[in-house]
Design an enzyme around this catalytic site. Sequence first.
Site, PDB file in Angstrom:
ATOM      1  N   ASP A  91      -7.913  -7.386   5.160  1.00  0.00           N
ATOM      2  CA  ASP A  91      -7.350  -6.461   4.174  1.00  0.00           C
ATOM      3  C   ASP A  91      -6.583  -5.385   4.940  1.00  0.00           C
ATOM      4  O   ASP A  91      -7.091  -4.296   5.206  1.00  0.00           O
ATOM      5  CB  ASP A  91      -8.458  -5.855   3.325  1.00  0.00           C
ATOM      6  CG  ASP A  91      -7.905  -5.092   2.125  1.00  0.00           C
ATOM      7  OD1 ASP A  91      -6.673  -5.087   1.940  1.00  0.00           O
ATOM      8  OD2 ASP A  91      -8.714  -4.507   1.383  1.00  0.00           O
ATOM      9  N   ALA A  92      -5.343  -5.728   5.314  1.00  0.00           N
ATOM     10  CA  ALA A  92      -4.547  -4.886   6.201  1.00  0.00           C
ATOM     11  C   ALA A  92      -3.310  -4.304   5.524  1.00  0.00           C
ATOM     12  O   ALA A  92      -2.729  -3.343   6.009  1.00  0.00           O
ATOM     13  CB  ALA A  92      -4.113  -5.702   7.426  1.00  0.00           C
ATOM     14  N   LYS A  93      -2.876  -4.921   4.424  1.00  0.00           N
ATOM     15  CA  LYS A  93      -1.733  -4.453   3.631  1.00  0.00           C
ATOM     16  C   LYS A  93      -0.499  -4.231   4.508  1.00  0.00           C
ATOM     17  O   LYS A  93       0.170  -3.209   4.418  1.00  0.00           O
ATOM     18  CB  LYS A  93      -2.099  -3.204   2.847  1.00  0.00           C
ATOM     19  CG  LYS A  93      -3.287  -3.419   1.908  1.00  0.00           C
ATOM     20  CD  LYS A  93      -3.682  -2.163   1.156  1.00  0.00           C
ATOM     21  CE  LYS A  93      -4.853  -2.423   0.238  1.00  0.00           C
ATOM     22  NZ  LYS A  93      -6.124  -2.649   0.977  1.00  0.00           N
ATOM     23  N   ARG A  94      -0.190  -5.215   5.336  1.00  0.00           N
ATOM     24  CA  ARG A  94       0.936  -5.131   6.236  1.00  0.00           C
ATOM     25  C   ARG A  94       2.222  -5.628   5.575  1.00  0.00           C
ATOM     26  O   ARG A  94       2.188  -6.327   4.572  1.00  0.00           O
ATOM     27  CB  ARG A  94       0.667  -5.956   7.499  1.00  0.00           C
ATOM     28  CG  ARG A  94      -0.504  -5.483   8.331  1.00  0.00           C
ATOM     29  CD  ARG A  94      -0.247  -4.100   8.937  1.00  0.00           C
ATOM     30  NE  ARG A  94      -1.098  -3.849  10.086  1.00  0.00           N
ATOM     31  CZ  ARG A  94      -2.280  -3.257  10.059  1.00  0.00           C
ATOM     32  NH1 ARG A  94      -2.775  -2.851   8.914  1.00  0.00           N
ATOM     33  NH2 ARG A  94      -2.981  -3.064  11.177  1.00  0.00           N
TER      34      ARG A  94
END
Length: 270
Positions: A91-94
């Site tokens: 869950d890094a939202k890159r």
Amino acid sequence: MTRQQLFDKIKEKESFLCVGLDTDVKKIPHHLLQAKDPVFEFNKQIIDATHRYAVAYKPNTAFYEAQGAKGWDSLQKTLEYIPADIFTIADAKRADIGNTSSMYASAFFENMNFDSVTVAPYMGSDSVKPFLAFDNKWVILLAATSNPGGLDFQNLITSDGEKLYERVIRESAKWGDADNLMYVVGATRPEALADIRKIVPHHFLLIPGVGAQGGDLHAVCEYGMNEQCGLLVNSSRGIIYSDSSENFGSSAGIQAQKIQIEMAEILQRL
């Protein structure tokens, strides 16, 4: 992990539970602070207690990045400890320009070997497609999030009469397919799920917000489940922080099992 393998695991465990490993060193039981790696020790005991009931784990990378190099080490050890047949989500939202996205994708898919990564769609197709270039890896695209500020932009009406999040889903669905692309839809907006299912009837949806954030599992399933389930429902704080004593692992297992039992009953209706 392929789509079929994920479906098979859901059937086997009668569960579509994703456990969020949002591990805050300030919130873990005090006795763990004496361990060599308190974050990993906490995660290890959570995984030991919940892996029977979960089909996915979702570490939020922010909680590890905040600890610097040792945090990344804790994250890697956590990832390696998760059983190989359980789906993993970074869950890094890159997302960034193409060459930068390629590096992000390489970091999470090749270096760390996550099954999937959450990606922000704002910069468009060239920022997302590098993540879709990896076999048996998944992009989980932010669509309709559950945070209050999500309404600042996501419900804006486009020139063709769609809500912005609907336009994002419709356009991005052309970049990949149901075998490598999922969408994040917050559990506190279950009414949006029915409209989303009209656009992407076969894609998996990752649903955060059940439990501590107030989302209702049955409402989510009523509006968002498809013929093969098609959901991963995440619970973080309601499971991992259900007890701050030395028995925190057992408590987490009990909470995960409660959700799994509900899910099994729902799956039997399919």
